[in-house]
Motif scaffolding. Sequence first.
Motif, PDB file in Angstrom:
ATOM      1  N   LYS A 158     -10.063  -7.321   1.575  1.00 51.96           N
ATOM      2  CA  LYS A 158     -10.203  -8.515   0.752  1.00 51.96           C
ATOM      3  C   LYS A 158     -11.133  -9.498   1.449  1.00 51.96           C
ATOM      4  O   LYS A 158     -11.769  -9.174   2.442  1.00 51.96           O
ATOM      5  N   ARG A 159     -11.176 -10.736   0.950  1.00 55.47           N
ATOM      6  CA  ARG A 159     -12.126 -11.708   1.464  1.00 55.47           C
ATOM      7  C   ARG A 159     -11.899 -12.023   2.937  1.00 55.47           C
ATOM      8  O   ARG A 159     -12.840 -12.112   3.720  1.00 55.47           O
ATOM      9  N   SER A 160     -10.656 -12.182   3.347  1.00 52.40           N
ATOM     10  CA  SER A 160     -10.379 -12.568   4.729  1.00 52.40           C
ATOM     11  C   SER A 160      -9.329 -11.702   5.409  1.00 52.40           C
ATOM     12  O   SER A 160      -8.890 -12.012   6.511  1.00 52.40           O
ATOM     13  N   THR A 161      -8.921 -10.617   4.774  1.00 51.90           N
ATOM     14  CA  THR A 161      -7.897  -9.742   5.363  1.00 51.90           C
ATOM     15  C   THR A 161      -8.186  -8.279   5.050  1.00 51.90           C
ATOM     16  O   THR A 161      -8.919  -7.954   4.110  1.00 51.90           O
ATOM     17  N   ILE A 162      -7.587  -7.410   5.854  1.00 55.91           N
ATOM     18  CA  ILE A 162      -7.561  -5.968   5.593  1.00 55.91           C
ATOM     19  C   ILE A 162      -6.104  -5.585   5.398  1.00 55.91           C
ATOM     20  O   ILE A 162      -5.293  -5.689   6.331  1.00 55.91           O
ATOM     21  N   ALA A 163      -5.759  -5.189   4.185  1.00 51.76           N
ATOM     22  CA  ALA A 163      -4.389  -4.803   3.867  1.00 51.76           C
ATOM     23  C   ALA A 163      -4.264  -3.286   3.930  1.00 51.76           C
ATOM     24  O   ALA A 163      -5.092  -2.569   3.360  1.00 51.76           O
ATOM     25  N   MET A 164      -3.251  -2.809   4.623  1.00 54.04           N
ATOM     26  CA  MET A 164      -3.020  -1.377   4.763  1.00 54.04           C
ATOM     27  C   MET A 164      -1.853  -0.942   3.883  1.00 54.04           C
ATOM     28  O   MET A 164      -0.807  -1.606   3.853  1.00 54.04           O
ATOM     29  N   TYR A 165      -2.064   0.156   3.174  1.00 58.29           N
ATOM     30  CA  TYR A 165      -1.062   0.663   2.238  1.00 58.29           C
ATOM     31  C   TYR A 165      -0.829   2.151   2.480  1.00 58.29           C
ATOM     32  O   TYR A 165      -1.671   2.850   3.052  1.00 58.29           O
ATOM     33  N   SER A 166       0.316   2.607   1.984  1.00 53.21           N
ATOM     34  CA  SER A 166       0.641   4.028   1.934  1.00 53.21           C
ATOM     35  C   SER A 166       0.871   4.379   0.469  1.00 53.21           C
ATOM     36  O   SER A 166       1.634   3.683  -0.223  1.00 53.21           O
ATOM     37  N   LEU A 167       0.212   5.417  -0.016  1.00 59.92           N
ATOM     38  CA  LEU A 167       0.303   5.797  -1.426  1.00 59.92           C
ATOM     39  C   LEU A 167       0.818   7.217  -1.564  1.00 59.92           C
ATOM     40  O   LEU A 167       0.252   8.153  -1.005  1.00 59.92           O
ATOM     41  N   SER A 168       1.907   7.369  -2.318  1.00 59.53           N
ATOM     42  CA  SER A 168       2.455   8.692  -2.637  1.00 59.53           C
ATOM     43  C   SER A 168       2.386   8.885  -4.146  1.00 59.53           C
ATOM     44  O   SER A 168       1.898   8.010  -4.874  1.00 59.53           O
ATOM     45  N   GLU A 169       2.907  10.000  -4.634  1.00 58.95           N
ATOM     46  CA  GLU A 169       2.924  10.222  -6.075  1.00 58.95           C
ATOM     47  C   GLU A 169       3.844   9.221  -6.769  1.00 58.95           C
ATOM     48  O   GLU A 169       3.658   8.905  -7.941  1.00 58.95           O
ATOM     49  N   GLU A 170       4.835   8.720  -6.039  1.00 56.86           N
ATOM     50  CA  GLU A 170       5.825   7.847  -6.638  1.00 56.86           C
ATOM     51  C   GLU A 170       5.460   6.372  -6.573  1.00 56.86           C
ATOM     52  O   GLU A 170       5.696   5.628  -7.527  1.00 56.86           O
ATOM     53  N   LYS A 171       4.870   5.908  -5.439  1.00 58.11           N
ATOM     54  CA  LYS A 171       4.676   4.463  -5.311  1.00 58.11           C
ATOM     55  C   LYS A 171       3.596   4.111  -4.291  1.00 58.11           C
ATOM     56  O   LYS A 171       3.177   4.935  -3.468  1.00 58.11           O
ATOM     57  N   LEU A 172       3.155   2.858  -4.375  1.00 60.12           N
ATOM     58  CA  LEU A 172       2.216   2.262  -3.432  1.00 60.12           C
ATOM     59  C   LEU A 172       3.007   1.308  -2.549  1.00 60.12           C
ATOM     60  O   LEU A 172       3.641   0.379  -3.038  1.00 60.12           O
ATOM     61  N   THR A 173       2.934   1.520  -1.228  1.00 58.85           N
ATOM     62  CA  THR A 173       3.745   0.733  -0.302  1.00 58.85           C
ATOM     63  C   THR A 173       2.850  -0.040   0.661  1.00 58.85           C
ATOM     64  O   THR A 173       1.997   0.545   1.331  1.00 58.85           O
ATOM     65  N   PHE A 174       3.050  -1.344   0.737  1.00 53.71           N
ATOM     66  CA  PHE A 174       2.325  -2.184   1.687  1.00 53.71           C
ATOM     67  C   PHE A 174       2.909  -1.985   3.085  1.00 53.71           C
ATOM     68  O   PHE A 174       4.129  -1.973   3.258  1.00 53.71           O
ATOM     69  N   THR A 175       2.039  -1.832   4.086  1.00 55.26           N
ATOM     70  CA  THR A 175       2.522  -1.620   5.454  1.00 55.26           C
ATOM     71  C   THR A 175       2.247  -2.806   6.366  1.00 55.26           C
ATOM     72  O   THR A 175       3.154  -3.320   7.013  1.00 55.26           O
ATOM     73  N   ARG A 176       0.995  -3.270   6.419  1.00 59.40           N
ATOM     74  CA  ARG A 176       0.683  -4.418   7.258  1.00 59.40           C
ATOM     75  C   ARG A 176      -0.669  -4.992   6.880  1.00 59.40           C
ATOM     76  O   ARG A 176      -1.391  -4.427   6.045  1.00 59.40           O
ATOM     77  N   GLU A 177      -1.014  -6.114   7.501  1.00 60.86           N
ATOM     78  CA  GLU A 177      -2.254  -6.806   7.188  1.00 60.86           C
ATOM     79  C   GLU A 177      -2.847  -7.387   8.470  1.00 60.86           C
ATOM     80  O   GLU A 177      -2.124  -7.876   9.335  1.00 60.86           O
TER      81      GLU A 177
END
Length: 382
Positions: A158-177
Amino acid sequence: VNPLEVPPYLLQPLIPSITAGTVTCAQAFGSEIYVGCSNGELLRYALHPDADPTKLDAYALLSQQSHPSGKPIDELILVPCIARALILCDRQFHIYTLPSLDLVPNTKSIRNVEALAVDHNHLQRPAAALLTTKSASTSTSFPTERGKNDAIDLCVIKRSTIAMYSLSEEKLTFTREIPFRPGALRAQRSGRHLCVATADIYSVIDLATAQMFELLPVTQVEGTAGTIKPHILVISPSEFLLLSWTGGSTLGLFITGEGDPVRGTLEWPAHPVSVCLDFPYLTTFLPNRTIEVHSVETQAIIQVIPAPDFGEGGRPGLVSCLAGYAVPSSERGDKMRKVKVGLVRSGKVGLKMDDEKVHEGQNEKMEELEKEMDVDVPSVSI
């Protein structure tokens, strides 16, 4: 690499024309091609066999849908291991299903996205069992693997951050920023390393420690920042290729995730429009409408191909499709010939051949095999 041992690259038309809109991005997997357009249209093409066995199969439009915003589809990333397609449009990140290209229900879009980077190592995993080895429209087989639906890792810049996610068939999960500076234009991730380009500089971030350091400028000519398109490619785990304009040519440098140079240096007479990896070869489309093929290992030019004429206003480019796709081709078709096969009711199968001696020899072998089959053997159920 011995150039004489390299089969030449060929340009093969797949879809003669697209009238739904101007193509902005495209990807392919198996026997299907997915296209994003400037008016927000999403097109799905499938390979259909021709009724005439002497003619090549052809890609035909299977479905068409519109993104609600009506804005250009900026990026389309296929993730076969979890049967998902990631779409970036109007700075929003959406998740669609594969192969049907339906929006995944109960999943919110992520806004204010400047760049998207999926772990390149995860993009190379075998396809999910949902994407069957044989499509309804073709018998072309592609690797799939059951029980390998582990979540993938991705970064949303994003503009001022890097957001890390985990994506499976079931859901998108936020991990850290982690914090980041504005202006990201391109990004590629390999394992714990994320390489990001702004208008003026390439940087690498260690996602485990959140440490960032600059690598090299996008352009080495003062006053040209923002006019030169940055290019980042993942060559191997934690190895990137970065392109830098010098004013008279463009240099390609291979750099590890730790910032160390490896291999040699590539050079082009002009700044490439697009760059793709087909390891161990690198293909680049140049402004003079030629396609150069280099060896990654020796950096030597292997082949130069003239690009087709896309007409006035056309915006040609190259796209890498990591998982592979089917290409109808008549290349080396002259090596094939028809052979008559006779079916024998007694269970014996023989070929109708002009050479009677060969035919008799096959029958003798069949008789010997039948004698061996008279011996009792244990039965096995699978």
